[in-house]
Write a protein that holds these residues in place. Structure first.
Motif, PDB file in Angstrom:
ATOM      1  N   PHE A 124       0.693  -1.217  -0.249  1.00  0.00           N
ATOM      2  CA  PHE A 124      -0.027   0.125   0.039  1.00  0.00           C
ATOM      3  C   PHE A 124       0.673   1.434   0.117  1.00  0.00           C
ATOM      4  N   ARG A 125       2.052   1.320   0.706  1.00  0.00           N
ATOM      5  CA  ARG A 125       3.059   2.260   0.596  1.00  0.00           C
ATOM      6  C   ARG A 125       3.381   2.852  -0.611  1.00  0.00           C
ATOM      7  N   LYS A 149       0.993  -8.769   4.732  1.00  0.00           N
ATOM      8  CA  LYS A 149       0.398  -7.426   5.303  1.00  0.00           C
ATOM      9  C   LYS A 149       0.487  -6.345   4.458  1.00  0.00           C
ATOM     10  N   ASP A 150      -0.784  -5.411   4.378  1.00  0.00           N
ATOM     11  CA  ASP A 150      -0.781  -4.238   3.459  1.00  0.00           C
ATOM     12  C   ASP A 150      -0.202  -4.450   2.097  1.00  0.00           C
ATOM     13  N   MET A 151      -0.543  -5.503   1.506  1.00  0.00           N
ATOM     14  CA  MET A 151      -0.333  -6.121  -0.048  1.00  0.00           C
ATOM     15  C   MET A 151      -1.244  -5.870  -0.627  1.00  0.00           C
ATOM     16  N   ILE A 174     -10.222   4.885  -6.747  1.00  0.00           N
ATOM     17  CA  ILE A 174     -10.018   3.571  -6.745  1.00  0.00           C
ATOM     18  C   ILE A 174      -9.979   2.717  -5.486  1.00  0.00           C
ATOM     19  N   ASP A 175     -10.764   1.970  -5.363  1.00  0.00           N
ATOM     20  CA  ASP A 175     -10.800   1.218  -3.793  1.00  0.00           C
ATOM     21  C   ASP A 175      -9.746   0.027  -3.867  1.00  0.00           C
ATOM     22  N   LEU A 176      -9.182  -0.218  -2.613  1.00  0.00           N
ATOM     23  CA  LEU A 176      -8.233  -1.207  -2.794  1.00  0.00           C
ATOM     24  C   LEU A 176      -8.598  -2.363  -1.835  1.00  0.00           C
ATOM     25  N   VAL A 177      -7.927  -3.710  -2.058  1.00  0.00           N
ATOM     26  CA  VAL A 177      -8.192  -4.740  -1.278  1.00  0.00           C
ATOM     27  C   VAL A 177      -6.606  -5.141  -0.769  1.00  0.00           C
ATOM     28  N   LEU A 178      -6.562  -4.985   0.418  1.00  0.00           N
ATOM     29  CA  LEU A 178      -5.342  -5.371   1.042  1.00  0.00           C
ATOM     30  C   LEU A 178      -5.294  -6.668   1.919  1.00  0.00           C
TER      31      LEU A 178
END
Length: 187
Positions: A124-125, A149-151, A174-178
């Motif tokens: 995510f970073r 994690k946070d991928m 844009i929505d993200l699935v982590l």
């Protein structure tokens, strides 16, 4: 010795004076013609066209004896209506000659489309600044069981999965699935 006599003769001096007089008269006529042909001292004031529609801008320019020239209109500005003038050159209030081209930049009908990069399997970073640099906004973040994690596992736009090569307008959300860092029940 005959050359010196000729140069000091009355005929030669008369011809020189005649040539100088002709040059002065010709220069005077040329300067008067330039004043008339270039409308010396006569200017048109460039009107403020910012925010006005193309048809109104065209009428105002014709009223002021100026010529419309449309330039690239790639930068959408949500503060102005579609196809309104967002920039002009020369600026409003400038004094220009009659029939001068006034360059207008129009507001396009919407943001230009940009290809969404494939950010799956990135953190995510890394994903967030990449999306923001392209003009997108990061929307809802959902976490699911995944060891990373946070991928970034998936990307969606208005509930639809984003496929490779998808083009979206700038400022799209844009929505993200982590991944949440947990292995999950089946692993």
């Amino acid at each position: 010795m005959s050359l010196i006599k000729f140069l000091s003769s009355k005929t030669f001096l008369y011809q020189i004076l005649l040539a100088i007089a002709a040059l002065v008269v010709l220069s005077f006529i040329l300067l008067k013609w330039l004043n008339v042909s270039t409308n010396h001292g006569k200017f048109e004031t460039v009107p403020d066209l910012t925010g006005k529609s193309l048809s109104i801008a065209k009428m105002e320019l014709e009223k002021n004896n100026l010529v419309l020239q449309i330039q690239d209109s790639a930068n959408y500005n949500p503060k102005y209506p579609k196809f309104a003038v967002i920039e002009q050159d020369p600026v409003a209030g400038s004094k220009v000659k009659e029939d001068r081209k006034i360059y207008l930049t129009l507001n396009p009908s919407g943001y230009r489309k940009v290809m969404v990069p494939d950010l799956r399997q990135r953190t995510f970073r890394q994903a967030k600044p990449t999306l923001e640099a392209l003009g997108f906004q990061v929307g809802k973040i959902t976490y699911i069981d995944n060891i990373g994690k946070d991928m970034v596992l998936d990307m969606t736009f208005k509930g639809e999965n984003i496929k490779l090569g998808t083009m979206l307008e700038k400022t799209s959300v844009i929505d993200l699935v982590l991944g949440n860092g947990n292995r999950g029940a089946s692993n």
